[in-house]
Design a protein around this motif. Structure first.
Motif, PDB file in Angstrom:
ATOM      1  N   CYS A 129      -2.124  -3.425  -5.076  1.00 28.66           N
ATOM      2  CA  CYS A 129      -0.777  -3.992  -5.002  1.00 28.66           C
ATOM      3  C   CYS A 129      -0.231  -3.921  -3.574  1.00 28.66           C
ATOM      4  O   CYS A 129       0.496  -4.812  -3.138  1.00 28.66           O
ATOM      5  N   LYS A 130      -0.594  -2.870  -2.845  1.00 18.28           N
ATOM      6  CA  LYS A 130      -0.218  -2.806  -1.425  1.00 18.28           C
ATOM      7  C   LYS A 130      -0.900  -3.925  -0.638  1.00 18.28           C
ATOM      8  O   LYS A 130      -0.328  -4.467   0.308  1.00 18.28           O
ATOM      9  N   SER A 133       0.937  -7.131  -1.314  1.00 15.85           N
ATOM     10  CA  SER A 133       2.253  -7.027  -0.675  1.00 15.85           C
ATOM     11  C   SER A 133       2.147  -7.233   0.828  1.00 15.85           C
ATOM     12  O   SER A 133       3.079  -7.732   1.459  1.00 15.85           O
ATOM     13  N   PRO A 137       5.041 -10.068   1.163  1.00 21.67           N
ATOM     14  CA  PRO A 137       5.952  -8.978   0.800  1.00 21.67           C
ATOM     15  C   PRO A 137       6.833  -9.355  -0.390  1.00 21.67           C
ATOM     16  O   PRO A 137       7.323 -10.475  -0.493  1.00 21.67           O
ATOM     17  N   LYS A 142       8.285  -2.717  -6.507  1.00 19.44           N
ATOM     18  CA  LYS A 142       8.013  -1.570  -5.636  1.00 19.44           C
ATOM     19  C   LYS A 142       7.355  -0.410  -6.387  1.00 19.44           C
ATOM     20  O   LYS A 142       6.580   0.341  -5.789  1.00 19.44           O
ATOM     21  N   LEU A 145       3.646   0.090  -6.146  1.00 23.05           N
ATOM     22  CA  LEU A 145       3.056   0.504  -4.872  1.00 23.05           C
ATOM     23  C   LEU A 145       2.819   2.012  -4.817  1.00 23.05           C
ATOM     24  O   LEU A 145       2.339   2.524  -3.805  1.00 23.05           O
TER      25      LEU A 145
END
Length: 300
Positions: A129-130, A133, A137, A142, A145
């Motif tokens: 997921c990072k 992102s 972004p 969040k 992450l």
């Protein structure tokens, strides 16, 4: 004796994967210690490529001739798995591909996944997921992450990553199921999905981050392998999928069909009128017969 100084082996490893050994310790070794340094660099390079540990020989096995069979086994493993790597026409083995995937994730996210068990590092999905992102972004929430604390949370995080790859343009046949990653049963499919994600990132307007260094042919091969695996798990045999007969064309029918003529009872023995002139002649004959009073014997 030809391989004893390690120079040829270091050059071979760099041919398979450029940059594996950035600089051969001693291009012209003068002492046995220099030769052992070169062989140690080759051993480290094999480990960096992800070669199985039972295929890697220690420097002394070659330098002292203590285990030539293990040396031959190492070179055979390198040949069989690395294949031919030459620009865009090359083909990467699974463990060479994994090394490049690891490097891309590390460069894009700042999370070092170059060492350690690949499945354990990615299992809960938060590193992936990072990665998405970093490409776009805000594409995932969040809380995805952060490391997941339960199986349910991990599967949810992996699902968020998979959905994000779809939104970034990864084709449906390139995505993987959450259990493929969480249970570790489909890590090849995970690697292929990450290769496809790098391709999609390269096409994304505004993305200037790192990309995976992979030949185009390797990507096409990975897609073909994934499709084959999908077909092999399908209930429909592949031959049936490839030879489904086209639907038979039906003959068009007219929208308007003339109704069959209806004849009154007894009319089948009468001769039909053939012209308007015959009808007029019969009318005049009837008028004359009525005028003369003989209409009872007249047959029309």
């Amino acid at each position: 004796q030809v391989l004893k100084d390690g120079v040829a082996l270091c050059a071979l490893l760099n041919k398979v994967e450029p940059g594996t050994i950035r600089r051969t310790p001693f291009a012209r070794p003068r002492t046995p210690f220099n030769e052992l340094e070169n062989l140690q660099a080759f051993e480290n390079g094999c480990r960096d490529l992800g070669m199985p540990a039972d295929c890697i020989f220690p420097p002394g096995a070659l330098h002292r001739g203590a285990d030539i069979d293990l040396v031959v086994r190492c070179l055979q493993c390198l040949f069989e798995n690395a294949g031919e790597v030459a620009g865009d026409a090359g083909k990467l083995s699974t463990w060479v591909l994994e090394r490049r995937v690891r490097k891309w994730i590390t460069d894009a996210t700042g999370v070092d996944v170059r060492a350690g068990d690949f499945h354990d590092l990615l299992r809960d999905g938060h590193v992936l997921c990072k990665l998405v992102s970093a490409i776009e972004p805000g594409i995932v929430d969040k809380h995805h992450l952060k490391p997941s604390q339960s199986k349910f949370a991990a599967l949810e995080t992996i699902g968020a990553f998979v959905q994000a790859t779809r939104e970034l343009g990864v084709a449906e046949h390139d995505v993987f199921a959450a259990k493929d990653l969480y249970e570790g049963e489909g890590m090849d499919a995970v690697q292929r999905a990450l290769v496809a994600l790098s391709r999609a990132a390269a096409k994304k307007v505004g993305y200037k981050g790192p990309l995976m260094d992979i030949p185009a042919q390797s990507y096409e091969d990975s897609v073909a392998m994934h499709r084959d695996s999908v077909l092999s798990n399908s209930n429909t045999p592949r031959a049936d999928l490839a030879h489904v007969p086209p639907p038979q064309a039906t003959k068009p029918t007219s929208a308007l069909v003339a109704p069959a003529p209806v004849h009154p009872p007894g009319s089948e023995n009468r001769a039909p009128a053939t012209s308007s002139g015959g009808v007029a002649a019969k009318s005049r004959a009837l008028e004359r017969a009525l005028a003369n009073g003989g209409g009872n014997d007249l047959y029309i």
